[in-house]
Every structure is written in structure tokens, then in C-alpha cells.
Motif scaffolding. Sequence first.
Motif, PDB file in Angstrom:
ATOM      1  N   LEU A  47      -4.890  16.085   4.430  1.00 50.46           N
ATOM      2  CA  LEU A  47      -3.453  15.647   4.111  1.00 50.46           C
ATOM      3  C   LEU A  47      -3.310  14.696   5.388  1.00 50.46           C
ATOM      4  O   LEU A  47      -2.755  13.769   5.258  1.00 50.46           O
ATOM      5  CB  LEU A  47      -2.541  16.729   3.949  1.00 50.46           C
ATOM      6  N   GLN A  48      -3.459  15.219   6.618  1.00 51.17           N
ATOM      7  CA  GLN A  48      -3.082  14.371   7.740  1.00 51.17           C
ATOM      8  C   GLN A  48      -3.854  12.967   7.732  1.00 51.17           C
ATOM      9  O   GLN A  48      -3.295  12.085   8.001  1.00 51.17           O
ATOM     10  CB  GLN A  48      -3.464  15.121   9.140  1.00 51.17           C
ATOM     11  N   LYS A  49      -5.171  13.002   7.408  1.00 50.52           N
ATOM     12  CA  LYS A  49      -6.061  11.986   7.195  1.00 50.52           C
ATOM     13  C   LYS A  49      -5.540  10.953   6.138  1.00 50.52           C
ATOM     14  O   LYS A  49      -5.453   9.816   6.227  1.00 50.52           O
ATOM     15  CB  LYS A  49      -7.447  12.281   6.919  1.00 50.52           C
ATOM     16  N   LYS A  50      -5.013  11.316   5.178  1.00 52.67           N
ATOM     17  CA  LYS A  50      -4.432  10.782   3.957  1.00 52.67           C
ATOM     18  C   LYS A  50      -3.206   9.859   4.133  1.00 52.67           C
ATOM     19  O   LYS A  50      -2.770   8.982   3.777  1.00 52.67           O
ATOM     20  CB  LYS A  50      -4.575  11.482   2.756  1.00 52.67           C
ATOM     21  N   TYR A  51      -2.258  10.876   4.852  1.00 48.86           N
ATOM     22  CA  TYR A  51      -0.876  10.430   4.997  1.00 48.86           C
ATOM     23  C   TYR A  51      -0.348   9.956   6.216  1.00 48.86           C
ATOM     24  O   TYR A  51       0.757   9.780   6.360  1.00 48.86           O
ATOM     25  CB  TYR A  51       0.123  11.594   4.390  1.00 48.86           C
ATOM     26  N   GLY A  52      -1.269  10.425   7.469  1.00 48.15           N
ATOM     27  CA  GLY A  52      -0.993  10.166   8.471  1.00 48.15           C
ATOM     28  C   GLY A  52      -0.246  11.158   9.407  1.00 48.15           C
ATOM     29  O   GLY A  52       0.353  12.279   8.785  1.00 48.15           O
ATOM     30  N   LYS A  53      -0.476  11.083  10.865  1.00 50.18           N
ATOM     31  CA  LYS A  53       0.211  12.226  11.656  1.00 50.18           C
ATOM     32  C   LYS A  53       1.801  12.168  11.515  1.00 50.18           C
ATOM     33  O   LYS A  53       2.475  13.212  11.975  1.00 50.18           O
ATOM     34  CB  LYS A  53      -0.175  11.791  12.914  1.00 50.18           C
ATOM     35  N   SER A  54       2.584  11.177  11.133  1.00 57.01           N
ATOM     36  CA  SER A  54       3.985  11.431  10.881  1.00 57.01           C
ATOM     37  C   SER A  54       4.101  12.296   9.709  1.00 57.01           C
ATOM     38  O   SER A  54       5.540  12.756   9.678  1.00 57.01           O
ATOM     39  CB  SER A  54       4.452  10.011  10.886  1.00 57.01           C
ATOM     40  N   ARG A  55       3.558  12.282   8.906  1.00 60.83           N
ATOM     41  CA  ARG A  55       4.006  13.376   7.436  1.00 60.83           C
ATOM     42  C   ARG A  55       3.186  14.602   7.734  1.00 60.83           C
ATOM     43  O   ARG A  55       3.517  15.516   6.632  1.00 60.83           O
ATOM     44  CB  ARG A  55       3.574  12.468   6.353  1.00 60.83           C
ATOM     45  N   CYS A  56       2.083  14.673   8.159  1.00 60.71           N
ATOM     46  CA  CYS A  56       1.408  16.100   8.579  1.00 60.71           C
ATOM     47  C   CYS A  56       0.767  16.230   9.743  1.00 60.71           C
ATOM     48  O   CYS A  56       0.072  15.627  10.220  1.00 60.71           O
ATOM     49  CB  CYS A  56       0.298  16.120   7.286  1.00 60.71           C
ATOM     50  N   ASP A  67      -0.203  17.267  -2.076  1.00 63.03           N
ATOM     51  CA  ASP A  67      -0.697  16.192  -2.172  1.00 63.03           C
ATOM     52  C   ASP A  67       0.164  15.522  -3.320  1.00 63.03           C
ATOM     53  O   ASP A  67       0.579  14.394  -3.143  1.00 63.03           O
ATOM     54  CB  ASP A  67      -2.185  16.192  -2.635  1.00 63.03           C
ATOM     55  N   VAL A  68       0.414  15.862  -4.375  1.00 64.75           N
ATOM     56  CA  VAL A  68       1.221  15.323  -5.372  1.00 64.75           C
ATOM     57  C   VAL A  68       2.583  15.076  -4.674  1.00 64.75           C
ATOM     58  O   VAL A  68       3.221  14.087  -5.295  1.00 64.75           O
ATOM     59  CB  VAL A  68       1.176  16.316  -6.553  1.00 64.75           C
ATOM     60  N   ALA A  69       3.086  16.123  -4.260  1.00 64.39           N
ATOM     61  CA  ALA A  69       4.515  15.871  -3.800  1.00 64.39           C
ATOM     62  C   ALA A  69       4.717  14.945  -2.621  1.00 64.39           C
ATOM     63  O   ALA A  69       5.561  13.974  -2.691  1.00 64.39           O
ATOM     64  CB  ALA A  69       4.921  17.238  -3.150  1.00 64.39           C
ATOM     65  N   MET A  70       3.747  14.834  -1.659  1.00 64.46           N
ATOM     66  CA  MET A  70       3.651  13.654  -0.778  1.00 64.46           C
ATOM     67  C   MET A  70       3.632  12.477  -1.144  1.00 64.46           C
ATOM     68  O   MET A  70       4.207  11.492  -0.828  1.00 64.46           O
ATOM     69  CB  MET A  70       2.659  14.115   0.273  1.00 64.46           C
ATOM     70  N   ALA A  71       2.701  12.294  -2.333  1.00 65.34           N
ATOM     71  CA  ALA A  71       2.342  11.136  -2.830  1.00 65.34           C
ATOM     72  C   ALA A  71       3.721  10.491  -3.773  1.00 65.34           C
ATOM     73  O   ALA A  71       3.920   9.401  -3.761  1.00 65.34           O
ATOM     74  CB  ALA A  71       1.376  11.180  -3.760  1.00 65.34           C
ATOM     75  N   ARG A  72       4.438  11.393  -4.246  1.00 64.98           N
ATOM     76  CA  ARG A  72       5.472  10.915  -4.976  1.00 64.98           C
ATOM     77  C   ARG A  72       6.769  10.847  -4.239  1.00 64.98           C
ATOM     78  O   ARG A  72       8.003   9.960  -4.781  1.00 64.98           O
ATOM     79  CB  ARG A  72       5.556  11.744  -6.546  1.00 64.98           C
ATOM     80  N   VAL A 113      -2.068  23.057  10.958  1.00 67.07           N
ATOM     81  CA  VAL A 113      -1.996  22.360   9.449  1.00 67.07           C
ATOM     82  C   VAL A 113      -2.442  21.042   9.344  1.00 67.07           C
ATOM     83  O   VAL A 113      -2.766  20.460   8.484  1.00 67.07           O
ATOM     84  CB  VAL A 113      -0.613  22.545   8.636  1.00 67.07           C
ATOM     85  N   GLY A 114      -2.522  20.161  10.502  1.00 66.59           N
ATOM     86  CA  GLY A 114      -2.804  18.778  10.576  1.00 66.59           C
ATOM     87  C   GLY A 114      -4.207  18.481  10.755  1.00 66.59           C
ATOM     88  O   GLY A 114      -5.081  18.425   9.649  1.00 66.59           O
ATOM     89  N   TYR A 115      -4.772  18.389  11.796  1.00 66.49           N
ATOM     90  CA  TYR A 115      -6.214  18.125  11.979  1.00 66.49           C
ATOM     91  C   TYR A 115      -7.142  19.030  11.588  1.00 66.49           C
ATOM     92  O   TYR A 115      -7.949  18.782  10.841  1.00 66.49           O
ATOM     93  CB  TYR A 115      -6.655  18.022  13.533  1.00 66.49           C
TER      94      TYR A 115
END
Length: 337
Positions: free
Chosen positions: A44-53, A15-20, A31-33
Motif C-alpha cells: 500500500l505504501q508503494k502504491k499510495y505513497g508515504k503520506s497515505r500509508c 486498496d479499494v477504499a484508498m483508491a475510491r 504497516v508501511g514499508y
Amino acid sequence: MARMTMVEAIRDAHDVAMARDDRVIVFGEDVGYFGGVFRCTAGLQKKYGKSRCFDTPISESGIVGTAIGMAAYGLRPCVEMQFADYMYPAYDQIVSEAARLRYRSAGEFTCPIVVRMPTGGGIFGGQTHSQSPEALFTHVAGLKTVVPSNPRDAKGLLLAAIDDPDPVIFLEPKRLYNGQFDGHYDKPIVSWKKSELSEVDEGYAPIPLGRAKLRREGRDVTILAYGTMVHVALAAVADSGIDGEVIDLRTLMPLDIDMITASVRKTGRCVVVHEATLTSGFGAELVALVQQECFWHLEAPVARVAGWDTPYPHAQEWHYFPGPPRIAKALQAVMEA
């Protein structure tokens, strides 16, 4: 500080790495849904979307091959092998492509990927879910290999691995994911209590690769361990009454040679512990290193305690593991030599 299990710490690192850094991409089987078979990527998929997770087909070579291509184009993929045992179809991509990209391109391309793998036994996973293949990676020039032993290190080392410009193999001991473990394999996993959870640094707090950690200071013998075996080694010292110094290697490649040699030169004795098969295991490299760097300080031959030289014996799992009694026996032997 926050209190977390290792699963929560790994999830927080993602989460920290994807946010920064929006170049960080997470993908693999389920690992997604679903959030991963061990829930390390939940939410992570819900927070960052399907293009990033996102989820992938069941194709380990495809997962790692895609990650290498993404890395060459400037992204920072962090991918998951559902179990370390499943990585063999991807081994050629890891060794022949990821590890060599910087060198074969004369530095024009790098390969900043992280390949996460749940490793080791202790969850009744049987032969195809319990292997410890770290030696297959430490032998390969161009790869870094990490094995955390606790939640705080898991988060900090994963953040450092994601930041690293070269490929990192990140091995996560399954036995330590969600259960309280005192080093005795004959006791069941129990649920963590919040008061017993490991304190983990909040936010962006990487732990540099290549630095070991002194877990217990002692004067009689140095014990080198990593991952789950750190806890077993600590239990063995407590049970044996021998004043052992326990070093948690954390990063197998690059290795903290300075801490290892300083400790062995002080104690004059060394026992190496790992869960993987004995022959050609990473412990052999540690023994050779200690003998080379500390020969004139040694009071006894360096001892190894490891798994049997057999395929993983599901029915005899608890006997296969180096437990406190086996380690204590080795400690006694080097003290009497």
C-alpha cells in the motif's frame, strides 16, 4: 469473484477504499514499508505513497490519538494495533475520546476511524499475543465491534467499517489469516490451495454492519458464535450428529437481534460459544438477550462454552480453547435437559 486468504482480502479492502476515497489513511507500527507483521498492508505504501500509508512509533495511544484528530478534521483513518493485546495503552483514547466525540460535541464532530486488531490464539503467541478482548469494546456506548470469520466477510465488513461515520473496532482472528482451518485445534495449520480459498467479491462490495449470517440451518439447537469459533461450532455439529443451527454473528455491536431470536424461537435451545474468558465475556450478554426475548420458547437453559477463567495458558493452549468435544458435550446437555 476472486479467491483469497483473509490477509489478502483485508489488503484488498484497504486498496479499494484508498483508491475510491483519498481521505482514507492507513498507519500503524510496521504497516508501511514492511506491510504489517501479518502482511495485511503489504504494497500500500508503494502504491499510495508515504503520506497515505506510513509507519508510526511504538505508541498505541499516539496512533489512536492521531487518528481521532485526523477524523475530526475530515479524514478517515484506518489504523492497526499490531496485536489486540497491545491496545491497552490506547484504550483511554478509544473509550474517552473516539467513542464520545459525536455525543460530547452534539454532533458537530464525528469520529470515522477503524482500529484493526489481530485477535485470539492458535499461533503459539503466548499470553501477550493471544487475547480476545471484544467484551471490553462491546460494553462501550459509541463503538461498533466487528469480528469476521472468513475472507469474504473480512473484506466486505472492513469496507463498511471504513465508510461508517463512527468508530469501529475491527477484530481479525489470527488463526484464520493464512491457514485452512476445519475447526479442530489438534490439527496443524496447512497451506491454502487455490481451489479451497474463499470466494471474495471484487471491487467495492461492502457488507452492512449489524447483520448476522446463517452458516448452517438446523432444527435442534441454535449455536451463536463469531470469528474462529464459527468453524469450531460447525465441526462440533458434524462430530456430534446433532442438527445444530449455526449463526455467525459477524458484528457484535450492533447485534442482529432479529436473526438470533427467530432461530432460538424455532429450535427452543441455545449454546453460546466464544474463545475469550467465560466470566463477563460477550457470551453473558447473549445469554441475557436470549433469556429476555425467548424465555417462553426455551426447552432448556442456555449454555455457554468459552475459555477458562485464567490468564492465557500458553502451555495448555489447545485445552483452553473451546474445541469440538467441549461444544458437543454442551449440545448433548441442552438436548437432554
